[in-house]
Each structure stands twice: as C-alpha cells, then as structure tokens.
Design a protein around this motif. Structure first.
Motif, short mmCIF file in Angstrom:
data_model
loop_
_atom_site.label_atom_id
_atom_site.label_comp_id
_atom_site.label_asym_id
_atom_site.label_seq_id
_atom_site.Cartn_x
_atom_site.Cartn_y
_atom_site.Cartn_z
N GLN A 1 1.56 -1.04 -0.30
CA GLN A 1 -0.25 -0.14 0.14
C GLN A 1 0.48 1.22 -0.26
O GLN A 1 0.62 2.29 -1.04
CB GLN A 1 -1.13 0.07 1.52
CG GLN A 1 -1.91 1.05 0.98
CD GLN A 1 -2.62 1.35 2.34
OE1 GLN A 1 -2.54 0.51 3.56
NE2 GLN A 1 -3.86 1.68 2.43
N GLU A 2 1.74 1.41 0.57
CA GLU A 2 3.02 2.65 0.83
C GLU A 2 3.31 2.74 0.45
O GLU A 2 3.33 3.71 -0.70
CB GLU A 2 2.79 2.32 2.54
CG GLU A 2 3.56 3.86 2.51
CD GLU A 2 5.36 4.46 2.41
OE1 GLU A 2 5.58 5.30 1.57
OE2 GLU A 2 6.19 2.84 2.14
N PRO A 3 4.05 2.04 -0.75
CA PRO A 3 5.37 2.21 -1.35
C PRO A 3 4.46 2.41 -2.63
O PRO A 3 4.65 3.44 -3.31
CB PRO A 3 5.97 0.78 -1.96
CG PRO A 3 5.48 -0.17 -0.32
CD PRO A 3 4.38 0.46 0.18
N LEU A 4 2.95 1.83 -3.19
CA LEU A 4 3.02 2.02 -4.47
C LEU A 4 2.29 3.23 -4.40
O LEU A 4 2.21 4.07 -5.70
CB LEU A 4 1.44 1.09 -4.40
CG LEU A 4 0.67 0.85 -5.75
CD1 LEU A 4 1.61 0.45 -6.75
CD2 LEU A 4 -0.04 -0.70 -5.71
N SER A 5 1.90 3.51 -3.59
CA SER A 5 0.99 5.50 -3.28
C SER A 5 2.29 6.37 -3.57
O SER A 5 1.84 7.16 -3.80
CB SER A 5 0.60 5.36 -1.61
OG SER A 5 0.16 6.56 -1.38
N ARG A 6 3.37 5.92 -2.98
CA ARG A 6 4.29 6.67 -3.17
C ARG A 6 4.76 6.72 -4.97
O ARG A 6 5.09 7.87 -5.39
CB ARG A 6 5.56 6.50 -2.36
CG ARG A 6 6.72 7.77 -2.12
CD ARG A 6 7.89 7.25 -1.09
NE ARG A 6 8.13 5.90 -1.01
CZ ARG A 6 8.26 4.94 -0.39
NH1 ARG A 6 7.47 4.66 0.97
NH2 ARG A 6 8.63 3.48 -0.30
N ALA A 7 4.82 6.10 -5.08
CA ALA A 7 5.84 5.62 -6.38
C ALA A 7 4.01 5.69 -7.21
O ALA A 7 4.99 6.93 -8.63
CB ALA A 7 5.29 3.91 -6.88
N LEU A 8 3.42 6.13 -7.43
CA LEU A 8 2.26 6.52 -8.31
C LEU A 8 1.52 7.77 -8.05
O LEU A 8 0.34 8.18 -8.72
CB LEU A 8 1.08 5.27 -7.95
CG LEU A 8 0.85 3.87 -8.38
CD1 LEU A 8 0.25 2.83 -8.61
CD2 LEU A 8 1.85 4.12 -10.83
N ASN A 9 1.87 8.46 -6.85
CA ASN A 9 1.61 9.31 -6.54
C ASN A 9 0.03 10.08 -5.94
O ASN A 9 -0.24 11.25 -6.18
CB ASN A 9 2.11 10.94 -7.03
CG ASN A 9 2.26 12.46 -6.50
OD1 ASN A 9 2.85 12.14 -5.09
ND2 ASN A 9 2.53 13.16 -7.16
N GLN A 10 -0.43 8.83 -5.57
CA GLN A 10 -1.92 8.63 -4.95
C GLN A 10 -2.26 7.85 -4.22
O GLN A 10 -1.46 7.16 -3.92
CB GLN A 10 -2.97 8.39 -6.72
CG GLN A 10 -2.74 9.21 -7.44
CD GLN A 10 -3.46 10.11 -7.10
OE1 GLN A 10 -4.56 10.90 -6.29
NE2 GLN A 10 -3.46 11.63 -8.29
#
Length: 321
Positions: free
Chosen positions: A49-58
């Motif tokens: 959840q957190e690394p994906l959010s950071r990578a996609l900026n959403q």
C-alpha cells in the motif's frame, strides 16, 4: 476522405488512450482484499500500500470485502469499471472455490487480467503431538489402517488448505475427515488445542515458532525441495510423490482494463517487489518468496493453477453437479 483527414481523425481517436496512460492515476486507487483484516492477502495488500502510493503519487486504499471463500471480493472487482482504479489482491483460494461451483459468479479465466504476482510459498503439513505418528510415512500407514479417523482442518470449502490436503489424500491413497473453520487463525488454534489432528498452512514465522516449541509437528513441506524457513522438515514429495502445493498472492484487474494502464501498474509493482526490503518483509511475514514474474509468466502460472486444481477437485468429487 483524404489521407490527411484520415490521419487527423486517427490521431484524435488515439489521443484519449495515450493521455489516459500518461495521466494515470489522477485519483485514489482501491486494493480490494477478499478476506478479513489480518489474513495473508490483507497483509500483502498493506505491505504494498504505502510504496505503491508513493510511486504513483496517489492514495492507495485497502478495502476488505469478505465472504464466500473470497468470491464476494472477486465478484466485486469483476463488476468494477475496468479503468485501473479498482484492483484485486487475489490469490489461490477464491480461484479454486469458483472452480468447484456449478454456477460460479465469475469466470476465473476470462474475467480478470493477471497484473503482477507478488510471490508464493509452499504449504506445510502440521500435526498435533498427540497423533500416534511422527513422520509422513507413519501418517500414511495409520490413515490407511483407520479410514476417516484422522481429522484435518480447512479454511472453507475450496480453500488451498482443503484442496492441498485432498491432493495429499489422493496421492497417498488415504481417506480423512475435513473440519471447516472460518479462517486460518481459528484453524491453527484448533490444531494447537488438539481439536484437529492435521492442518496444511503457509510456513509463516508464527508457525515456525509453534514448531520450534513443540506445540505442533511439521511433517512435510508441499514442495519438491526443502525450504529455508524449515530446513529440517522433509518434503512431502519424498514420501508421497506429486504433492506440490503453493499458495500465491497477486494483483489482478477487471477484464477490459486498458493494456497501457496494466503495463504501468505492472512495472511500478515490479520495481517495488524486486527490492531486498520487500523480499525480506514478505519472507518474514508470510514465508513468501517473491516471484519476479512478468505479466505473461503470471498468466501462464495462473492458467496452470486452474488446470491443476480443477483436476484435483474433479477426481475428489468436489465439483458441484
């Protein structure tokens, strides 16, 4: 129509598709988990959840839609708009559960796109110390002499714990009695209390602690070779050939999701799951080895799983008429 006009029209038609891929995502993404909070799928979802959010900026939101061996969550994603904003943190159990139904709520082969395989782990067969057996060979001998007397736990009809133990029974030529539980935690608790004698589950760190303290015995790993987490535990295959059972976790999207969006998500997830930090976290938390599969390799793996478990369920008479 002149060639110039045709080219202009084609460019106009393609523009939304191109911009859709370039702009994605422009709002929060939901990861649908078809099982309860705290289960393996949920743990994987919250790790990404957190690394994906950071990578996609959403923002990436984990949403649990629980019930019917995972089929409620999978049905929800199947019916969602195929735009990349609703994804499934899927796995083995809801796929197998659907294969066993006469009229499943979704087609496992056609209703989903396999985006990224987080990883998989072989299952491990555990027994309670009160069982009059200490090895797999002794278990097979005892079960043949006492048909139906051995109870094994399962996390619902069509779960990997169910079909994995069914495969073992088929290959060993024995008959045991299944006892259903609402989830992995209640099944493990039942095994610790001696309410059931066998349970096939993931080789997590918690299970390793139970084995180390003698509260349960690890009879065998359902793989072709030993695993690092249980180096002294023999493979089931060494005693009963052909018992290879993996539980896997992957990211799936509704059929019809644009290929360029799927590709963007796949590459983003691959960048996260290829890091040593990710690999260490899922190995410790869930006993998962990261797959490093491409989308095509995940698709091939997925179809092989469908074919394998359909055959096991059919042979065991477990498919609804």
């Amino acid at each position: 129509m002149k060639l110039k006009h045709i080219l202009l029209l084609s460019a106009a038609l393609l523009a939304p598709v191109i911009s859709q891929a370039n702009d994605f995502p422009t709002r929060p993404i939901r990861l649908i988990v078809p099982f309860a909070v705290g289960g393996p799928n949920d743990v994987v979802a919250r790790l990404i959840q957190e690394p994906l959010s950071r990578a996609l900026n959403q923002p990436v939101i984990v949403e649990n839609r629980v019930g019917a061996a995972g089929t409620i969550g999978m049905t929800y994603v199947k019916d969602a708009k195929p735009d990349g904003y609703t994804l499934l943190v899927g796995g083995s159990t809801p796929v197998i559960a659907a294969l066993m139904q006469k009229k499943p709520p979704y087609d496992v082969s056609r209703d989903f796109i396999q985006v990224s395989l987080f990883g998989s782990s072989p299952m491990i067969l555990l027994s309670h110390p009160s069982m009059p057996v200490k090895t797999l060979g002794e278990l097979v001998t005892y079960a043949k002499a006492n048909p139906g007397a051995v109870n094994f736990g399962m996390t619902g009809r069509g779960s990997v714990s169910h079909l994995g133990t069914e495969l073992f029974s088929q290959k060993a030529g024995i008959r045991m009695t299944d006892i259903p539980y609402s989830g992995g935690a209640p099944a493990v608790e039942a095994l610790l209390k001696g309410e059931i004698q066998l349970y096939m589950t993931s080789p997590t760190d918690a299970i390793a602690q139970y084995v180390a303290t003698g509260r349960v015995l690890a009879l065998g790993v359902a793989s072709s070779k030993p695993i690092a987490a249980f180096p002294k535990t023999p493979t089931i295959d060494a005693t009963v050939s052909g018992v290879n059972v993996e539980i896997w976790y992957g990211l799936q999207a509704p059929a019809g999701t644009p290929p360029d969006i799927v590709s963007k998500i796949e590459k983003t997830v691959a960048a996260i799951t290829s890091t040593p930090q990710w690999k260490d976290r899922v190995r410790v938390s869930l006993g998962i080895e990261s797959a490093g599969f491409t989308q095509k390799q995940f698709e091939d793996f997925y179809q092989a799983e469908i074919n394998n478990w359909r055959a096991v369920a059919r042979k065991g008479g477990l498919i609804e008429d």
